[in-house]
Design a protein around this motif. Structure first.
Motif, PDB file in Angstrom:
ATOM      1  N   ARG A 195       0.843  -1.192   0.000  1.00  0.00           N
ATOM      2  CA  ARG A 195       0.000   0.000   0.000  1.00  0.00           C
ATOM      3  C   ARG A 195       0.885   1.250   0.000  1.00  0.00           C
ATOM      4  O   ARG A 195       2.006   1.240   0.506  1.00  0.00           O
ATOM      5  CB  ARG A 195      -0.935   0.038   1.217  1.00  0.00           C
ATOM      6  CG  ARG A 195      -2.129  -0.917   1.102  1.00  0.00           C
ATOM      7  CD  ARG A 195      -3.099  -0.432   0.053  1.00  0.00           C
ATOM      8  NE  ARG A 195      -4.276  -1.265  -0.128  1.00  0.00           N
ATOM      9  CZ  ARG A 195      -4.437  -2.160  -1.091  1.00  0.00           C
ATOM     10  NH1 ARG A 195      -3.440  -2.382  -1.939  1.00  0.00           N
ATOM     11  NH2 ARG A 195      -5.557  -2.831  -1.214  1.00  0.00           N
ATOM     12  N   TYR A 196       0.340   2.358  -0.579  1.00  0.00           N
ATOM     13  CA  TYR A 196       1.080   3.610  -0.735  1.00  0.00           C
ATOM     14  C   TYR A 196       0.264   4.781  -0.205  1.00  0.00           C
ATOM     15  O   TYR A 196      -0.969   4.737  -0.145  1.00  0.00           O
ATOM     16  CB  TYR A 196       1.357   3.893  -2.222  1.00  0.00           C
ATOM     17  CG  TYR A 196       2.276   2.929  -2.909  1.00  0.00           C
ATOM     18  CD1 TYR A 196       3.637   3.213  -3.087  1.00  0.00           C
ATOM     19  CD2 TYR A 196       1.798   1.731  -3.421  1.00  0.00           C
ATOM     20  CE1 TYR A 196       4.480   2.337  -3.745  1.00  0.00           C
ATOM     21  CE2 TYR A 196       2.638   0.836  -4.082  1.00  0.00           C
ATOM     22  CZ  TYR A 196       3.969   1.149  -4.240  1.00  0.00           C
ATOM     23  OH  TYR A 196       4.801   0.266  -4.886  1.00  0.00           O
ATOM     24  N   ASN A 197       0.976   5.860   0.125  1.00  0.00           N
ATOM     25  CA  ASN A 197       0.370   7.165   0.382  1.00  0.00           C
ATOM     26  C   ASN A 197       0.778   8.130  -0.721  1.00  0.00           C
ATOM     27  O   ASN A 197       1.898   8.052  -1.244  1.00  0.00           O
ATOM     28  CB  ASN A 197       0.824   7.741   1.727  1.00  0.00           C
ATOM     29  CG  ASN A 197       0.146   7.061   2.909  1.00  0.00           C
ATOM     30  OD1 ASN A 197      -0.817   6.311   2.754  1.00  0.00           O
ATOM     31  ND2 ASN A 197       0.647   7.315   4.101  1.00  0.00           N
ATOM     32  N   VAL A 198      -0.109   9.042  -1.061  1.00  0.00           N
ATOM     33  CA  VAL A 198       0.151  10.054  -2.084  1.00  0.00           C
ATOM     34  C   VAL A 198      -0.057  11.434  -1.467  1.00  0.00           C
ATOM     35  O   VAL A 198      -1.071  11.681  -0.796  1.00  0.00           O
ATOM     36  CB  VAL A 198      -0.787   9.879  -3.306  1.00  0.00           C
ATOM     37  CG1 VAL A 198      -0.510  10.958  -4.354  1.00  0.00           C
ATOM     38  CG2 VAL A 198      -0.623   8.481  -3.914  1.00  0.00           C
ATOM     39  N   TYR A 199       0.916  12.318  -1.675  1.00  0.00           N
ATOM     40  CA  TYR A 199       0.851  13.684  -1.165  1.00  0.00           C
ATOM     41  C   TYR A 199       0.742  14.666  -2.316  1.00  0.00           C
ATOM     42  O   TYR A 199       1.439  14.534  -3.333  1.00  0.00           O
ATOM     43  CB  TYR A 199       2.105  14.011  -0.350  1.00  0.00           C
ATOM     44  CG  TYR A 199       2.255  13.194   0.907  1.00  0.00           C
ATOM     45  CD1 TYR A 199       1.820  13.684   2.132  1.00  0.00           C
ATOM     46  CD2 TYR A 199       2.830  11.928   0.871  1.00  0.00           C
ATOM     47  CE1 TYR A 199       1.959  12.942   3.294  1.00  0.00           C
ATOM     48  CE2 TYR A 199       2.968  11.172   2.024  1.00  0.00           C
ATOM     49  CZ  TYR A 199       2.533  11.683   3.228  1.00  0.00           C
ATOM     50  OH  TYR A 199       2.662  10.935   4.366  1.00  0.00           O
ATOM     51  N   SER A 254      -3.263   1.075  -3.806  1.00  0.00           N
ATOM     52  CA  SER A 254      -2.587  -0.170  -4.162  1.00  0.00           C
ATOM     53  C   SER A 254      -1.399   0.023  -5.087  1.00  0.00           C
ATOM     54  O   SER A 254      -0.528  -0.848  -5.169  1.00  0.00           O
ATOM     55  CB  SER A 254      -3.581  -1.132  -4.816  1.00  0.00           C
ATOM     56  OG  SER A 254      -4.125  -0.563  -5.997  1.00  0.00           O
ATOM     57  N   ALA A 255      -1.328   1.138  -5.801  1.00  0.00           N
ATOM     58  CA  ALA A 255      -0.223   1.398  -6.726  1.00  0.00           C
ATOM     59  C   ALA A 255      -0.160   2.893  -7.003  1.00  0.00           C
ATOM     60  O   ALA A 255      -1.136   3.624  -6.784  1.00  0.00           O
ATOM     61  CB  ALA A 255      -0.412   0.634  -8.036  1.00  0.00           C
ATOM     62  N   VAL A 256       1.007   3.352  -7.489  1.00  0.00           N
ATOM     63  CA  VAL A 256       1.180   4.772  -7.813  1.00  0.00           C
ATOM     64  C   VAL A 256       1.695   4.924  -9.249  1.00  0.00           C
ATOM     65  O   VAL A 256       2.393   5.879  -9.563  1.00  0.00           O
ATOM     66  CB  VAL A 256       2.120   5.468  -6.802  1.00  0.00           C
ATOM     67  CG1 VAL A 256       1.445   5.597  -5.441  1.00  0.00           C
ATOM     68  CG2 VAL A 256       3.450   4.730  -6.676  1.00  0.00           C
ATOM     69  N   THR A 257       1.313   3.989 -10.092  1.00  0.00           N
ATOM     70  CA  THR A 257       1.749   4.016 -11.497  1.00  0.00           C
ATOM     71  C   THR A 257       1.309   5.303 -12.187  1.00  0.00           C
ATOM     72  O   THR A 257       2.092   5.919 -12.932  1.00  0.00           O
ATOM     73  CB  THR A 257       1.186   2.804 -12.241  1.00  0.00           C
ATOM     74  OG1 THR A 257       1.541   1.604 -11.527  1.00  0.00           O
ATOM     75  CG2 THR A 257       1.742   2.724 -13.653  1.00  0.00           C
ATOM     76  N   ASP A 258       0.086   5.729 -11.960  1.00  0.00           N
ATOM     77  CA  ASP A 258      -0.434   6.926 -12.624  1.00  0.00           C
ATOM     78  C   ASP A 258       0.200   8.205 -12.084  1.00  0.00           C
ATOM     79  O   ASP A 258       0.283   9.210 -12.802  1.00  0.00           O
ATOM     80  CB  ASP A 258      -1.956   7.003 -12.449  1.00  0.00           C
ATOM     81  CG  ASP A 258      -2.694   5.903 -13.203  1.00  0.00           C
ATOM     82  OD1 ASP A 258      -2.084   5.319 -14.126  1.00  0.00           O
ATOM     83  OD2 ASP A 258      -3.852   5.623 -12.848  1.00  0.00           O
ATOM     84  N   GLU A 259       0.659   8.172 -10.842  1.00  0.00           N
ATOM     85  CA  GLU A 259       1.231   9.372 -10.236  1.00  0.00           C
ATOM     86  C   GLU A 259       2.720   9.539 -10.533  1.00  0.00           C
ATOM     87  O   GLU A 259       3.259  10.635 -10.408  1.00  0.00           O
ATOM     88  CB  GLU A 259       1.022   9.327  -8.716  1.00  0.00           C
ATOM     89  CG  GLU A 259      -0.418   9.521  -8.260  1.00  0.00           C
ATOM     90  CD  GLU A 259      -1.249   8.253  -8.332  1.00  0.00           C
ATOM     91  OE1 GLU A 259      -2.462   8.318  -8.068  1.00  0.00           O
ATOM     92  OE2 GLU A 259      -0.677   7.183  -8.661  1.00  0.00           O
ATOM     93  N   TRP A 260       3.399   8.449 -10.883  1.00  0.00           N
ATOM     94  CA  TRP A 260       4.845   8.503 -11.122  1.00  0.00           C
ATOM     95  C   TRP A 260       5.151   9.332 -12.370  1.00  0.00           C
ATOM     96  O   TRP A 260       4.452   9.220 -13.376  1.00  0.00           O
ATOM     97  CB  TRP A 260       5.402   7.097 -11.294  1.00  0.00           C
ATOM     98  CG  TRP A 260       6.899   7.046 -11.319  1.00  0.00           C
ATOM     99  CD1 TRP A 260       7.710   7.393 -12.362  1.00  0.00           C
ATOM    100  CD2 TRP A 260       7.759   6.668 -10.255  1.00  0.00           C
ATOM    101  NE1 TRP A 260       9.033   7.235 -12.010  1.00  0.00           N
ATOM    102  CE2 TRP A 260       9.091   6.787 -10.719  1.00  0.00           C
ATOM    103  CE3 TRP A 260       7.543   6.213  -8.949  1.00  0.00           C
ATOM    104  CZ2 TRP A 260      10.191   6.485  -9.922  1.00  0.00           C
ATOM    105  CZ3 TRP A 260       8.638   5.912  -8.166  1.00  0.00           C
ATOM    106  CH2 TRP A 260       9.942   6.046  -8.652  1.00  0.00           C
ATOM    107  N   THR A 261       6.203  10.155 -12.303  1.00  0.00           N
ATOM    108  CA  THR A 261       6.607  10.967 -13.448  1.00  0.00           C
ATOM    109  C   THR A 261       8.092  10.748 -13.744  1.00  0.00           C
ATOM    110  O   THR A 261       8.830  10.169 -12.937  1.00  0.00           O
ATOM    111  CB  THR A 261       6.378  12.465 -13.185  1.00  0.00           C
ATOM    112  OG1 THR A 261       7.373  12.933 -12.251  1.00  0.00           O
ATOM    113  CG2 THR A 261       4.990  12.737 -12.637  1.00  0.00           C
TER     114      THR A 261
END
Length: 307
Positions: free
Chosen positions: A116-120, A131-138
């Motif tokens: 699991r991940y947190n997004v800021y 569950s994933a941060v694929t869309d947020e990664w740049t």
């Protein structure tokens, strides 16, 4: 409770236990997280494999973050970072005995391999436990791996000590303290975060001795004793800011019902959630990513590789 419901609960518990037993290597844990098969705390998973906290920042903050880790090595022991800006599958190691990315974690995907991940959004937590941060990664992101105190739990268990939250299938309790961090660039005004495990008073010196060797994963405790709560600025042992509230050994009562008991003494270690606290105190911009507390990245190298 009906017989049918009891049977369903027992079956579910048995399936969860079987899954945890099967996740006995770093790779298997990462693949289970990637497929969303495993979504819980990684405490107790893949015994002896190194676990790491994850922080992912826009590249303009990378130098300041490295400085924060260098100036605060107890709560923020830096063990690796992205091999290049934007890279989520290859790492640069800071562990002397592990020089290559493949030694740390082969076939890695930092966007999916924590349970699991947190997004800021800047310094504000906008999504928790995704569950994933694929869309947020740049292409401008730099990932940092911070040592995790889960990594000396196997050593404690091998020495005959009970790591209570692991046995109870709970996440280690984590507390914000009043102990200031040494600042670095934009990262100012933050404080230590600590994890807590209770032990009998008679065992604390041995617990200190065992964990002292694991400096890249927070090392020995920084405080212990019931009076340590006041020294650290922790108002209530039963109200951690992250993780699960600690329980008595039988799992039936809050630990706070035993205040002053020498068989249940709180012991506090520096915690890799500290960088997330620093993020929330800094005037950052852009998207910042991190593991959800307790849901670590499990690597292919072993805990003894940090000794």
């Amino acid at each position: 409770m009906s017989t049918t419901m009891s049977t369903k609960i027992l079956c579910k518990d048995a399936e969860a236990t079987a899954l945890k037993l099967r996740l006995d290597t770093g790779l298997r844990v990462r693949l289970a997280a990637r497929s969303n098969e495993y979504t819980k705390s990684t405490s107790g998973l893949a015994p002896t494999y190194l676990q790491a906290n994850l922080v992912v920042l826009p590249s303009r903050y990378a130098a300041d973050f490295r400085g924060l880790c260098a100036r605060n090595p107890v709560p923020c022991p830096l063990i690796a970072e992205s091999s290049s800006v934007g890279n989520y599958s290859s790492l640069k190691s800071y562990l002397p005995r592990l020089s290559t990315s493949s030694q740390l974690a082969a076939g890695l995907d930092l966007r999916t391999d924590c349970p699991r991940y947190n997004v800021y959004d800047g310094s504000r937590l906008s999504k928790a436990g995704v569950s994933a941060v694929t869309d947020e990664w740049t292409d401008d992101h730099v990932a940092f791996l911070i040592g995790c105190s889960h990594c000396f739990e196997s050593a404690l268990e091998c020495a005959g000590f009970t790591v209570r939250h692991s046995v109870q299938d709970r996440t280690v309790p984590i507390y914000r303290t009043s102990v200031p961090l040494n600042p670095s660039g934009i990262f100012t005004g933050s404080t230590y975060v600590v994890s807590m495990r209770p032990f009998p008073k008679k065992d604390i010196e041995r617990v200190r001795e065992i964990t002292r060797a694991y400096a890249p994963t927070h090392g020995e405790p920084l405080a212990w004793g019931w009076d340590a709560l006041a020294r650290l600025g922790i108002a209530d042992i039963d109200l951690p800011q992250w993780g699960d509230a600690p329980l008595t050994e039988d799992g039936q009562q809050p630990l706070g019902t035993l205040v002053g008991d020498d068989n249940n003494v709180p012991v506090f270690w520096g915690c890799g959630v500290t960088p997330q606290e620093a993020i929330m105190k800094a005037p950052l911009e852009g998207t910042i990513l991190a593991h959800a507390p307790g849901h670590m990245l499990v690597l292919d190298c072993r805990e003894d590789d940090v000794l």
